[in-house]
Design a protein around this motif. Structure first.
Motif, PDB file in Angstrom:
ATOM      1  N   GLU A 252     -31.525  25.371   7.411  1.00  0.00           N
ATOM      2  CA  GLU A 252     -30.843  25.085   8.656  1.00  0.00           C
ATOM      3  C   GLU A 252     -31.196  26.197   9.633  1.00  0.00           C
ATOM      4  O   GLU A 252     -30.986  27.375   9.361  1.00  0.00           O
ATOM      5  CB  GLU A 252     -29.327  25.039   8.458  1.00  0.00           C
ATOM      6  CG  GLU A 252     -28.581  24.683   9.726  1.00  0.00           C
ATOM      7  CD  GLU A 252     -27.084  24.541   9.478  1.00  0.00           C
ATOM      8  OE1 GLU A 252     -26.327  24.840  10.396  1.00  0.00           O
ATOM      9  OE2 GLU A 252     -26.703  24.138   8.368  1.00  0.00           O
ATOM     10  N   HIS A 253     -31.775  25.804  10.754  1.00  0.00           N
ATOM     11  CA  HIS A 253     -32.146  26.792  11.762  1.00  0.00           C
ATOM     12  C   HIS A 253     -30.935  27.153  12.596  1.00  0.00           C
ATOM     13  O   HIS A 253     -30.234  26.298  13.103  1.00  0.00           O
ATOM     14  CB  HIS A 253     -33.244  26.243  12.680  1.00  0.00           C
ATOM     15  CG  HIS A 253     -34.569  26.168  12.013  1.00  0.00           C
ATOM     16  ND1 HIS A 253     -35.339  27.293  11.771  1.00  0.00           N
ATOM     17  CD2 HIS A 253     -35.269  25.121  11.524  1.00  0.00           C
ATOM     18  CE1 HIS A 253     -36.451  26.931  11.177  1.00  0.00           C
ATOM     19  NE2 HIS A 253     -36.429  25.623  11.009  1.00  0.00           N
TER      20      HIS A 253
ATOM     21  N   GLN B 249     -42.011  20.184   7.235  1.00  0.00           N
ATOM     22  CA  GLN B 249     -40.913  19.609   6.455  1.00  0.00           C
ATOM     23  C   GLN B 249     -41.435  18.485   5.564  1.00  0.00           C
ATOM     24  O   GLN B 249     -41.855  17.448   6.048  1.00  0.00           O
ATOM     25  CB  GLN B 249     -39.850  19.056   7.417  1.00  0.00           C
ATOM     26  CG  GLN B 249     -38.638  18.509   6.718  1.00  0.00           C
ATOM     27  CD  GLN B 249     -37.593  18.052   7.732  1.00  0.00           C
ATOM     28  OE1 GLN B 249     -37.403  18.680   8.755  1.00  0.00           O
ATOM     29  NE2 GLN B 249     -36.942  16.946   7.440  1.00  0.00           N
TER      30      GLN B 249
ATOM     31  N   TRP C 112     -39.555  23.312  16.832  1.00  0.00           N
ATOM     32  CA  TRP C 112     -38.822  22.351  16.016  1.00  0.00           C
ATOM     33  C   TRP C 112     -39.703  21.154  15.689  1.00  0.00           C
ATOM     34  O   TRP C 112     -39.744  20.696  14.548  1.00  0.00           O
ATOM     35  CB  TRP C 112     -37.555  21.876  16.739  1.00  0.00           C
ATOM     36  CG  TRP C 112     -36.844  20.814  15.976  1.00  0.00           C
ATOM     37  CD1 TRP C 112     -35.909  20.996  14.998  1.00  0.00           C
ATOM     38  CD2 TRP C 112     -37.036  19.390  16.072  1.00  0.00           C
ATOM     39  NE1 TRP C 112     -35.509  19.781  14.486  1.00  0.00           N
ATOM     40  CE2 TRP C 112     -36.190  18.773  15.133  1.00  0.00           C
ATOM     41  CE3 TRP C 112     -37.852  18.589  16.848  1.00  0.00           C
ATOM     42  CZ2 TRP C 112     -36.124  17.399  14.960  1.00  0.00           C
ATOM     43  CZ3 TRP C 112     -37.790  17.217  16.673  1.00  0.00           C
ATOM     44  CH2 TRP C 112     -36.933  16.637  15.743  1.00  0.00           C
ATOM     45  N   TYR C 113     -40.423  20.659  16.677  1.00  0.00           N
ATOM     46  CA  TYR C 113     -41.265  19.483  16.494  1.00  0.00           C
ATOM     47  C   TYR C 113     -42.344  19.746  15.444  1.00  0.00           C
ATOM     48  O   TYR C 113     -42.573  18.935  14.548  1.00  0.00           O
ATOM     49  CB  TYR C 113     -41.898  19.093  17.842  1.00  0.00           C
ATOM     50  CG  TYR C 113     -42.566  17.744  17.841  1.00  0.00           C
ATOM     51  CD1 TYR C 113     -41.822  16.581  18.003  1.00  0.00           C
ATOM     52  CD2 TYR C 113     -43.941  17.623  17.704  1.00  0.00           C
ATOM     53  CE1 TYR C 113     -42.422  15.343  18.015  1.00  0.00           C
ATOM     54  CE2 TYR C 113     -44.560  16.390  17.717  1.00  0.00           C
ATOM     55  CZ  TYR C 113     -43.800  15.251  17.870  1.00  0.00           C
ATOM     56  OH  TYR C 113     -44.401  14.015  17.876  1.00  0.00           O
TER      57      TYR C 113
ATOM     58  N   PRO D 276     -33.114  22.020   1.904  1.00  0.00           N
ATOM     59  CA  PRO D 276     -33.445  22.147   3.324  1.00  0.00           C
ATOM     60  C   PRO D 276     -32.881  23.411   3.965  1.00  0.00           C
ATOM     61  O   PRO D 276     -31.835  23.918   3.563  1.00  0.00           O
ATOM     62  CB  PRO D 276     -32.828  20.901   3.958  1.00  0.00           C
ATOM     63  CG  PRO D 276     -31.864  20.365   2.974  1.00  0.00           C
ATOM     64  CD  PRO D 276     -32.258  20.883   1.621  1.00  0.00           C
TER      65      PRO D 276
ATOM     66  N   GLY E 244     -42.290  22.038  13.060  1.00  0.00           N
ATOM     67  CA  GLY E 244     -41.637  22.179  11.760  1.00  0.00           C
ATOM     68  C   GLY E 244     -41.244  20.843  11.176  1.00  0.00           C
ATOM     69  O   GLY E 244     -41.436  20.576   9.984  1.00  0.00           O
ATOM     70  N   ARG E 245     -40.726  19.992  12.019  1.00  0.00           N
ATOM     71  CA  ARG E 245     -40.251  18.675  11.561  1.00  0.00           C
ATOM     72  C   ARG E 245     -41.395  17.794  11.079  1.00  0.00           C
ATOM     73  O   ARG E 245     -41.308  17.120  10.062  1.00  0.00           O
ATOM     74  CB  ARG E 245     -39.491  17.994  12.711  1.00  0.00           C
ATOM     75  CG  ARG E 245     -39.118  16.549  12.477  1.00  0.00           C
ATOM     76  CD  ARG E 245     -38.022  16.431  11.415  1.00  0.00           C
ATOM     77  NE  ARG E 245     -37.603  15.070  11.242  1.00  0.00           N
ATOM     78  CZ  ARG E 245     -38.120  14.225  10.351  1.00  0.00           C
ATOM     79  NH1 ARG E 245     -39.097  14.605   9.577  1.00  0.00           N
ATOM     80  NH2 ARG E 245     -37.665  13.000  10.234  1.00  0.00           N
ATOM     81  N   TYR E 246     -42.502  17.778  11.820  1.00  0.00           N
ATOM     82  CA  TYR E 246     -43.576  16.833  11.519  1.00  0.00           C
ATOM     83  C   TYR E 246     -44.757  17.418  10.762  1.00  0.00           C
ATOM     84  O   TYR E 246     -45.617  16.670  10.312  1.00  0.00           O
ATOM     85  CB  TYR E 246     -44.047  16.149  12.811  1.00  0.00           C
ATOM     86  CG  TYR E 246     -42.971  15.255  13.351  1.00  0.00           C
ATOM     87  CD1 TYR E 246     -42.722  14.017  12.771  1.00  0.00           C
ATOM     88  CD2 TYR E 246     -42.159  15.666  14.395  1.00  0.00           C
ATOM     89  CE1 TYR E 246     -41.708  13.205  13.238  1.00  0.00           C
ATOM     90  CE2 TYR E 246     -41.142  14.856  14.870  1.00  0.00           C
ATOM     91  CZ  TYR E 246     -40.924  13.622  14.286  1.00  0.00           C
ATOM     92  OH  TYR E 246     -39.912  12.825  14.735  1.00  0.00           O
TER      93      TYR E 246
END
Length: 164
Positions: free
Chosen positions: A74-75, A10, A2-3, A72, A5-7
């Protein structure tokens, strides 16, 4: 996962539009059937990683315009760190395979690797692979460590590929 993907992955449509083919991902795209059938996915890539990057490069070669939109994802669930690191290794194996087949993929990672290779600095990378793996597996959210880990794995895989 997640981290990362987020930073790293995304980004806004405006940011992606500045370099429309870089980091192309097939998890959310629309394409005409005729263009898709003229390109197709590289079926020699049997495991996870970079089939979408290669597809994006083929779009760029053909100058197929890409319109990025904000849509976006959604996982529903994220993979464990162990699975994420395994998929990372598979993607790096695909990068080495594609390079050997004359289909090099230019990414920030491969550019950094080529720089280190040119100056013969990559020889030190494999010595740190296990240490970096343990740090990441134990929950380090440091993306620079993850970058170094990928470079170390890429060096090891490159050496293994050359010795075959």
């Amino acid at each position: 996962h997640w981290y990362y993907g987020r930073y790293r992955e995304q980004t806004t449509a405006a940011a992606r539009s500045r370099s429309p083919y870089h980091g192309f991902m097939t998890n959310n795209f629309l394409i005409s059937k005729s263009i898709f059938l003229s390109i197709l996915f590289d079926e020699t890539l049997r495991q996870y990683g970079h089939e979408d990057t290669l597809f994006g490069m083929k779009l760029a070669e053909r100058k197929v315009p890409i319109l990025h939109i904000d849509n976006p994802l959604e996982h529903i669930g994220l993979e464990s760190t162990e699975v994420f690191l395994q998929k990372t290794r598979q993607g790096l194996e695909n990068l080495v395979k594609l390079r050997a087949e004359g289909k090099p993929i230019d990414t920030k990672l491969t550019k950094a690797f080529d720089f280190l290779e040119k100056w013969q600095l990559s020889v030190f990378l494999p010595a740190f692979e296990r240490f970096l793996f343990v740090k990441l597996r134990n929950g380090s959210l440091n993306l620079r460590l993850f970058d170094l880990y990928k470079l170390a794995v890429l060096k090891r895989i490159s050496l293994e590929f050359k010795s075959k």
